[in-house]
Design a protein around this motif. Structure first.
Motif, PDB file in Angstrom:
ATOM      1  N   VAL A   1      47.907  45.892  73.793  1.00 42.90           N
ATOM      2  CA  VAL A   1      46.782  46.823  73.920  1.00 42.90           C
ATOM      3  C   VAL A   1      45.876  46.835  72.687  1.00 42.90           C
ATOM      4  N   SER A   2      46.004  45.853  71.815  1.00 41.79           N
ATOM      5  CA  SER A   2      45.098  45.785  70.658  1.00 41.79           C
ATOM      6  C   SER A   2      43.677  45.572  71.165  1.00 41.79           C
ATOM      7  N   ARG A   3      42.714  46.108  70.432  1.00 42.61           N
ATOM      8  CA  ARG A   3      41.310  46.010  70.838  1.00 42.61           C
ATOM      9  C   ARG A   3      40.478  45.548  69.650  1.00 42.61           C
ATOM     10  N   GLY A   4      39.464  44.736  69.953  1.00 42.65           N
ATOM     11  CA  GLY A   4      38.587  44.286  68.888  1.00 42.65           C
ATOM     12  C   GLY A   4      37.418  43.509  69.431  1.00 42.65           C
ATOM     13  N   LYS A   5      36.688  42.880  68.522  1.00 38.47           N
ATOM     14  CA  LYS A   5      35.538  42.060  68.913  1.00 38.47           C
ATOM     15  C   LYS A   5      35.138  41.189  67.730  1.00 38.47           C
ATOM     16  N   ILE A   6      34.360  40.154  68.036  1.00 38.65           N
ATOM     17  CA  ILE A   6      33.712  39.391  66.979  1.00 38.65           C
ATOM     18  C   ILE A   6      32.209  39.548  67.164  1.00 38.65           C
ATOM     19  N   THR A   7      31.529  39.603  66.027  1.00 39.46           N
ATOM     20  CA  THR A   7      30.092  39.817  66.023  1.00 39.46           C
ATOM     21  C   THR A   7      29.460  38.912  64.990  1.00 39.46           C
ATOM     22  N   ALA A   8      28.373  38.249  65.372  1.00 41.64           N
ATOM     23  CA  ALA A   8      27.569  37.513  64.385  1.00 41.64           C
ATOM     24  C   ALA A   8      26.615  38.519  63.768  1.00 41.64           C
ATOM     25  N   ALA A   9      26.611  38.615  62.436  1.00 45.08           N
ATOM     26  CA  ALA A   9      25.801  39.623  61.755  1.00 45.08           C
ATOM     27  C   ALA A   9      25.561  39.203  60.313  1.00 45.08           C
ATOM     28  N   VAL A  10      24.643  39.882  59.665  1.00 44.23           N
ATOM     29  CA  VAL A  10      24.476  39.740  58.226  1.00 44.23           C
ATOM     30  C   VAL A  10      25.401  40.772  57.585  1.00 44.23           C
ATOM     31  N   ILE A  11      26.374  40.285  56.835  1.00 47.13           N
ATOM     32  CA  ILE A  11      27.371  41.126  56.192  1.00 47.13           C
ATOM     33  C   ILE A  11      27.202  40.969  54.683  1.00 47.13           C
ATOM     34  N   LYS A  12      26.858  42.064  54.023  1.00 50.76           N
ATOM     35  CA  LYS A  12      26.699  42.044  52.562  1.00 50.76           C
ATOM     36  C   LYS A  12      25.807  40.894  52.118  1.00 50.76           C
ATOM     37  N   GLY A  13      24.713  40.684  52.854  1.00 54.62           N
ATOM     38  CA  GLY A  13      23.706  39.692  52.476  1.00 54.62           C
ATOM     39  C   GLY A  13      23.948  38.273  52.956  1.00 54.62           C
ATOM     40  N   ARG A  14      25.002  38.027  53.722  1.00 55.06           N
ATOM     41  CA  ARG A  14      25.297  36.670  54.198  1.00 55.06           C
ATOM     42  C   ARG A  14      25.461  36.650  55.708  1.00 55.06           C
ATOM     43  N   ASP A  15      24.961  35.590  56.332  1.00 50.08           N
ATOM     44  CA  ASP A  15      25.226  35.375  57.750  1.00 50.08           C
ATOM     45  C   ASP A  15      26.714  35.116  57.924  1.00 50.08           C
ATOM     46  N   ALA A  16      27.326  35.824  58.861  1.00 50.63           N
ATOM     47  CA  ALA A  16      28.774  35.720  59.014  1.00 50.63           C
ATOM     48  C   ALA A  16      29.176  36.047  60.442  1.00 50.63           C
ATOM     49  N   VAL A  17      30.442  35.771  60.728  1.00 51.38           N
ATOM     50  CA  VAL A  17      31.085  36.231  61.944  1.00 51.38           C
ATOM     51  C   VAL A  17      32.139  37.236  61.502  1.00 51.38           C
ATOM     52  N   GLN A  18      32.086  38.417  62.113  1.00 53.92           N
ATOM     53  CA  GLN A  18      32.967  39.513  61.711  1.00 53.92           C
ATOM     54  C   GLN A  18      33.958  39.824  62.828  1.00 53.92           C
ATOM     55  N   LEU A  19      35.240  39.905  62.467  1.00 55.74           N
ATOM     56  CA  LEU A  19      36.301  40.325  63.370  1.00 55.74           C
ATOM     57  C   LEU A  19      36.660  41.763  63.015  1.00 55.74           C
ATOM     58  N   THR A  20      36.500  42.661  63.971  1.00 57.31           N
ATOM     59  CA  THR A  20      36.868  44.055  63.761  1.00 57.31           C
ATOM     60  C   THR A  20      37.691  44.535  64.939  1.00 57.31           C
ATOM     61  N   GLY A  21      38.504  45.542  64.692  1.00 55.54           N
ATOM     62  CA  GLY A  21      39.269  46.129  65.781  1.00 55.54           C
ATOM     63  C   GLY A  21      40.499  46.842  65.288  1.00 55.54           C
ATOM     64  N   GLN A  22      41.306  47.240  66.241  1.00 57.85           N
ATOM     65  CA  GLN A  22      42.521  47.972  65.959  1.00 57.85           C
ATOM     66  C   GLN A  22      43.715  47.179  66.482  1.00 57.85           C
ATOM     67  N   VAL A  23      44.589  46.769  65.569  1.00 51.61           N
ATOM     68  CA  VAL A  23      45.822  46.076  65.948  1.00 51.61           C
ATOM     69  C   VAL A  23      46.859  47.131  66.313  1.00 51.61           C
ATOM     70  N   SER A  24      47.435  47.001  67.487  1.00 55.96           N
ATOM     71  CA  SER A  24      48.447  47.928  67.978  1.00 55.96           C
ATOM     72  C   SER A  24      49.729  47.164  68.276  1.00 55.96           C
ATOM     73  N   LEU A  25      50.853  47.772  67.960  1.00 60.27           N
ATOM     74  CA  LEU A  25      52.150  47.169  68.268  1.00 60.27           C
ATOM     75  C   LEU A  25      52.689  47.642  69.610  1.00 60.27           C
ATOM     76  N   GLU A  26      51.955  48.536  70.274  1.00 60.44           N
ATOM     77  CA  GLU A  26      52.406  49.064  71.561  1.00 60.44           C
ATOM     78  C   GLU A  26      52.427  47.976  72.631  1.00 60.44           C
ATOM     79  N   ASN A  27      53.347  48.143  73.571  1.00 58.33           N
ATOM     80  CA  ASN A  27      53.442  47.248  74.732  1.00 58.33           C
ATOM     81  C   ASN A  27      53.675  45.793  74.318  1.00 58.33           C
ATOM     82  N   ASP A  28      54.466  45.600  73.256  1.00 58.86           N
ATOM     83  CA  ASP A  28      54.800  44.272  72.727  1.00 58.86           C
ATOM     84  C   ASP A  28      53.579  43.491  72.253  1.00 58.86           C
ATOM     85  N   GLY A  29      52.562  44.192  71.789  1.00 57.11           N
ATOM     86  CA  GLY A  29      51.355  43.546  71.282  1.00 57.11           C
ATOM     87  C   GLY A  29      51.424  43.373  69.780  1.00 57.11           C
TER      88      GLY A  29
END
Length: 154
Positions: free
Chosen positions: A18-46
């Motif tokens: 049940v972990s949730r997240g996304k990747i986004t292409a964005a300018v991060i701290k002045g640089r073009d980047a791909v950002q992985l954000t989300g919540q890692v969950s250990l529930e349900n053997d995840g």
């Protein structure tokens, strides 16, 4: 050698987690980047979210020492996982970890630092085909951005 990667998002939901997240292409701290954000969950053997990319077929890692990753993050440890054509099962990989801090940094990860996971096949850079940056191991808020990935020679 700079790698032009087409990142995709993968999560433990493929196995019932049940972990949730996304990747986004964005300018991060002045640089073009791909950002992985989300919540890692250990529930349900995840327990993971990841950004992963296949290497373009013309890329050959033979003769290189390792990967260099330009990254920034939230101070959590993230796995770098490599797959080669020698691996046949999805749980097999070659792994190491890095901990990107709040400022942009270049992290050199020599191929010799990657440990085989659930395989006896030795790592062969000539057969490198995929890499992933994985938030895994415990429940936490993931936030890691990557501006560049390069193959390097010592």
């Amino acid at each position: 050698m700079e790698l032009n990667l087409n990142w995709e998002y993968v999560a433990d939901t493929v196995m019932g987690g049940v972990s949730r997240g996304k990747i986004t292409a964005a300018v991060i701290k002045g640089r073009d980047a791909v950002q992985l954000t989300g919540q890692v969950s250990l529930e349900n053997d995840g327990g993971f979210i990841q950004m992963a990319a296949d290497l373009p077929p013309e890329v050959q890692a033979l003769g290189f020492t390792g990967l260099e990753v330009d990254a920034t993050g939230n101070g959590e440890a993230y796995d770098i996982r490599l797959r080669t054509t020698d691996l046949t099962r999805p749980w097999q990989s070659y792994r190491t970890a890095f901990t990107p801090g709040p400022d942009w940094g270049s992290y050199r990860l020599p191929f010799a630092a990657f440990e085989a996971h659930r395989t006896d096949a030795p790592f062969n850079p000539a057969n490198l085909r995929r890499l992933g940056i994985v938030a895994i191991g415990h429940a936490f808020a993931a936030d890691v951005s990557v501006a560049a990935v390069r193959l390097y020679r010592a």
